[in-house]
Design an enzyme around this catalytic site. Structure first.
Site, short mmCIF file in Angstrom:
data_model
loop_
_atom_site.label_atom_id
_atom_site.label_comp_id
_atom_site.label_asym_id
_atom_site.label_seq_id
_atom_site.Cartn_x
_atom_site.Cartn_y
_atom_site.Cartn_z
N THR A 1 1.97 -4.68 4.58
CA THR A 1 1.93 -4.99 5.98
C THR A 1 1.33 -6.28 6.42
O THR A 1 1.70 -6.86 7.20
CB THR A 1 0.80 -3.92 6.67
OG1 THR A 1 -0.26 -4.12 6.10
CG2 THR A 1 1.24 -2.62 6.59
N ASP A 2 0.81 -7.08 5.34
CA ASP A 2 0.24 -8.40 5.68
C ASP A 2 1.22 -9.37 6.23
O ASP A 2 0.93 -10.22 6.83
CB ASP A 2 -0.57 -8.82 4.36
CG ASP A 2 -1.88 -7.92 4.13
OD1 ASP A 2 -2.36 -7.38 5.25
OD2 ASP A 2 -2.38 -8.23 3.25
N THR B 1 3.28 -20.70 22.15
CA THR B 1 1.83 -20.55 22.64
C THR B 1 0.81 -19.91 21.66
O THR B 1 1.40 -18.92 21.13
CB THR B 1 1.80 -19.84 24.07
OG1 THR B 1 0.68 -19.52 24.52
CG2 THR B 1 2.69 -18.32 23.92
N GLN B 2 -0.18 -20.04 21.85
CA GLN B 2 -1.48 -19.32 21.07
C GLN B 2 -1.55 -17.85 21.68
O GLN B 2 -2.10 -17.01 20.94
CB GLN B 2 -2.71 -20.19 20.87
CG GLN B 2 -2.89 -21.50 20.23
CD GLN B 2 -4.12 -22.11 20.21
OE1 GLN B 2 -5.24 -21.37 20.86
NE2 GLN B 2 -4.21 -23.17 19.91
N CYS B 3 -1.26 -17.75 22.80
CA CYS B 3 -1.56 -16.54 23.45
C CYS B 3 -0.76 -15.44 22.90
O CYS B 3 0.45 -15.71 22.30
CB CYS B 3 -1.05 -16.52 24.85
SG CYS B 3 -1.94 -17.57 26.04
N SER C 1 2.22 -7.95 -0.43
CA SER C 1 2.79 -8.96 0.35
C SER C 1 2.26 -10.10 0.53
O SER C 1 2.86 -11.31 1.13
CB SER C 1 3.26 -8.35 1.64
OG SER C 1 2.47 -8.21 2.61
N THR D 1 0.85 -1.23 -0.17
CA THR D 1 0.13 -0.10 0.06
C THR D 1 0.83 1.28 -0.14
O THR D 1 0.49 2.32 -0.65
CB THR D 1 -0.79 0.06 1.24
OG1 THR D 1 -1.55 -1.16 1.12
CG2 THR D 1 -1.65 1.29 1.43
N1 ASP Z 1 -2.14 -6.45 1.01
C1 ASP Z 1 -0.94 -5.27 1.25
C2 ASP Z 1 0.16 -5.84 1.32
O1 ASP Z 1 0.46 -6.63 2.48
C3 ASP Z 1 -1.53 -4.58 2.47
C4 ASP Z 1 -0.48 -3.54 2.72
O2 ASP Z 1 0.29 -3.07 2.08
O3 ASP Z 1 -0.42 -3.13 3.97
O4 ASP Z 1 0.82 -5.91 0.48
#
Ligand code: ASP
Length: 351
Positions: A97-98, A286-288, A66, A21
């Site tokens: 970010t993903d 752990t899942q926590c 990503s 993004t």
């Molecule tokens: N789907 C996008 C990615 O991870 C979302 C982002 O960039 O934050 O590439």
């Protein structure tokens, strides 16, 4: 191709744009988000020019969302950093970010003995939109990548994520919010720095290399034959068997309850034991979202330990995956891999 923005003096930074993004803006004709030409980054973020750093940019081709990231991309990133290591004071990787937490975790293992900052950042809103968080994130990341201490050494010679004014260790991070600007958290390790009026570095928490002079070792062998088994009420023997005894699986991360507990039923423990006897490396995480595995508290944890499961301490799943890819790629024997898992290699676990 590397594009140079300015010729300077103080610090030199390589911006690596992989996609996501942050590097998008609205195309007025298409009325849709499209990636902008990253060689023109100063047009989009003129504030960067005020630093008087030399900022070069390198754009991945093709750019990726990503969600499509693969180990091959991590290898390309590591090779690029290796090739350009002497030329730059720091590296800023713009990434979706993903999967940023996976990439930052894995790169932290792939570069051994890092002496320069490698800062991942991205944004929730594209740089080309009015309320974007991308500019702040990018500007803070560049400043952190260029920061030096009194002796001229980089302040943060680590792989990190810089997001929403907080700098966290890459292999401690997870994406925890899909629409808030504070998208990443590090629950088990405090931030390495926080950006307010000035950037405050928590210097006692930042790792230092054993030697500033030694060139890092750049590892590009990854073995990804790793599965993840998330325990849940109602899980069936068939599902557990398929994952733990999978033909092409060398290691399994078992995401357990609480302090590392799993069902105590005989069928479950006997599949775990069989997998371990067949040479599968089993790691207890752990899942926590916070806290540590301790297989000595409850009978359910003790039986996993007795069946050969290794303690993952307070590792995130993302970090455990990257660590296993790296260890399996580098070491031949299970014993070497297991002893690597038990060690805190890059600040990823608290022991
Ligand atoms: N789907 C996008 C990615 O991870 C979302 C982002 O960039 O934050 O590439």
């Amino acid at each position: 191709m590397i594009y140079s923005q300015a010729n300077d003096k103080k610090a030199s930074i390589l911006l690596i744009y992989t996609g996501g993004t942050i590097g998008m803006k609205v195309d007025p004709v298409l009325q849709a988000l499209t990636p902008f030409d990253f060689s023109q980054i100063l047009d989009e973020v003129p504030e960067l020019g005020k630093f008087a750093y030399r900022i070069d940019s390198y754009t991945f081709d093709p750019l990726i969302d990503s969600s499509d990231v693969e180990p091959a991309h991590w290898i390309s990133l590591v090779r690029l950093i290796e090739e350009r290591y002497e030329e730059y004071d720091g590296f800023v990787i713009l990434h979706g970010t993903d999967t940023m937490a996976y990439s930052a975790s894995t790169l932290s293992f792939m570069i051994e003995g890092l002496t320069k900052p490698v800062i991942f950042t991205g944004s929730q809103l594209p740089i080309g939109t009015p309320r974007t968080d991308g500019k702040e994130n990018l500007i803070s990341s560049v400043e952190i990548a260029a920061a030096k201490d009194e002796e001229g050494h980089p302040l943060v010679p680590e792989v990190c994520i810089c997001f929403d004014n907080v700098l966290i260790r890459g292999n401690r991070s997870r994406k925890f919010n899909s629409d808030n600007f504070r998208a990443f958290r590090s629950e088990d390790y405090p931030p390495l720095a926080e950006a307010g009026i000035s950037i405050r570095y928590n210097r006692n928490l930042i790792r230092r290399p054993d030697s500033w002079e030694a060139r890092p070792i750049f590892h590009t062998e990854l073995d990804t034959r790793v599965s993840i088994l998330k325990i849940h009420p109602g899980i069936t023997p068939g599902v557990v068997r398929n994952i733990l005894l999978g033909e092409d699986t060398r290691a399994v991360i078992i995401e357990t309850y609480g302090a590392g507990n799993a069902p105590s039923k005989d069928w479950f423990i006997s599949i775990v034991r069989e997998a371990s006897e067949r040479g599968k490396i089993l790691l207890n995480i752990t899942q926590c979202v916070a806290g540590c595995v301790n297989m000595d508290i409850y009978a359910t944890g003790k039986s996993l330990k007795a069946a050969g499961v290794i303690n993952g301490y307070d590792s995130t799943t993302e970090s455990a995956l990257g660590k296993l890819f790296y260890l399996l790629g580098v070491f031949e024997t299970n014993e070497e891999v297991k002893s690597g898992l038990e060690m805190d290699l890059r600040g990823e676990i608290s022991k």
